[in-house]
Enzyme design. Structure first.
Site, PDB file in Angstrom:
ATOM      1  N   CYS A 177       2.818  -3.384   4.071  1.00 20.70           N
ATOM      2  CA  CYS A 177       1.979  -2.248   4.422  1.00 20.70           C
ATOM      3  C   CYS A 177       2.516  -1.678   5.732  1.00 20.70           C
ATOM      4  CB  CYS A 177       0.492  -2.612   4.484  1.00 20.70           C
ATOM      5  SG  CYS A 177      -0.040  -3.629   5.861  1.00 20.70           S
TER       6      CYS A 177
ATOM      7  N   ASP B 214       0.869  -1.168   0.000  1.00 17.68           N
ATOM      8  CA  ASP B 214       0.000   0.000   0.000  1.00 17.68           C
ATOM      9  C   ASP B 214       0.912   1.225   0.000  1.00 17.68           C
ATOM     10  OD1 ASP B 214       0.957   0.250   2.593  1.00 17.68           O
ATOM     11  OD2 ASP B 214      -1.017   0.293   3.538  1.00 17.68           O
TER      12      ASP B 214
ATOM     13  N   THR C 239       1.735  -1.924   8.968  1.00 14.60           N
ATOM     14  CA  THR C 239       1.952  -2.923  10.022  1.00 14.60           C
ATOM     15  C   THR C 239       2.229  -4.311   9.463  1.00 14.60           C
ATOM     16  OG1 THR C 239      -0.368  -3.583  10.167  1.00 14.60           O
ATOM     17  CG2 THR C 239       0.358  -1.733  11.579  1.00 14.60           C
TER      18      THR C 239
ATOM     19  N   HIS D  98       6.121 -30.907   9.699  1.00 15.75           N
ATOM     20  CA  HIS D  98       5.593 -29.615   9.264  1.00 15.75           C
ATOM     21  C   HIS D  98       4.737 -29.764   8.001  1.00 15.75           C
ATOM     22  CE1 HIS D  98       8.155 -27.917  12.288  1.00 15.75           C
ATOM     23  NE2 HIS D  98       9.230 -28.416  11.698  1.00 15.75           N
TER      24      HIS D  98
ATOM     25  N   HIS E 224       9.266 -24.058   8.893  1.00 13.10           N
ATOM     26  CA  HIS E 224       8.135 -24.755   9.508  1.00 13.10           C
ATOM     27  C   HIS E 224       6.816 -24.581   8.766  1.00 13.10           C
ATOM     28  CE1 HIS E 224      10.117 -24.920  13.772  1.00 13.10           C
ATOM     29  NE2 HIS E 224      10.910 -25.365  12.808  1.00 13.10           N
TER      30      HIS E 224
END
Length: 149
Positions: free
Chosen positions: A71, A14, A73, A139, A104
């Site tokens: 973005c 963004d 966060t 995994h 993982h």
């Protein structure tokens, strides 16, 4: 994993992640990667889903092996990418998280928080993400249970 110079990587951000995305793109291309920027095209305010969805779809379809989404966060853009059944987007703000996301979780999209990491840290995270292989084993069983299909 293929060497970095053989990878095709999709990018999206963004407005808050635009500048860091461009730095990451320049870094990847300097290593020989083929990249495609799905947007956004500037620091002008925009909505991250408009760019995260096409990026995630390109990775999900196999057109690109991996993606990077950024973005402010990292949360919203990762949440959006993870709506795609074949995507495992991992939010990483330090290199150990990137390493574990690959080892993982076989993450195929790296998410980063532009407002919470430095450019040097971002490049360290990117380098670690693409240098780390999936471990498989127990995994593999777990990631096979992620899709709802």
């Amino acid at each position: 994993m293929k060497p970095l110079n053989e990878l095709h990587i999709a990018l999206a951000s963004d407005h808050a992640g635009y500048n860091l995305k461009k730095k990451v793109q320049t870094y990847l291309e300097s290593k020989g990667c083929i990249t495609h920027d799905f947007g956004c095209p500037s620091t002008e305010s925009c909505d991250y889903p408009d760019f995260a969805h096409p990026c995630a779809a390109a990775v999900e379809s196999g057109e690109y092996e991996f993606g990077i989404v950024i973005c402010s966060t990292g949360n919203g853009i990762c949440m959006t990418a993870n709506k795609h059944q074949g995507i495992r987007a991992a939010l990483c703000w330090e290199k150990r998280l990137a390493e574990l996301a690959r080892q993982h979780n076989n993450a195929n999209i790296l998410g980063m928080p532009a407002n919470f990491i430095t450019e040097d840290t971002a490049l360290e995270i990117v380098s670690t993400f693409f240098a780390t292989d999936f471990e498989g084993g127990r995994h593999e069983r777990r990631i096979n249970k992620i899709p709802l299909q």
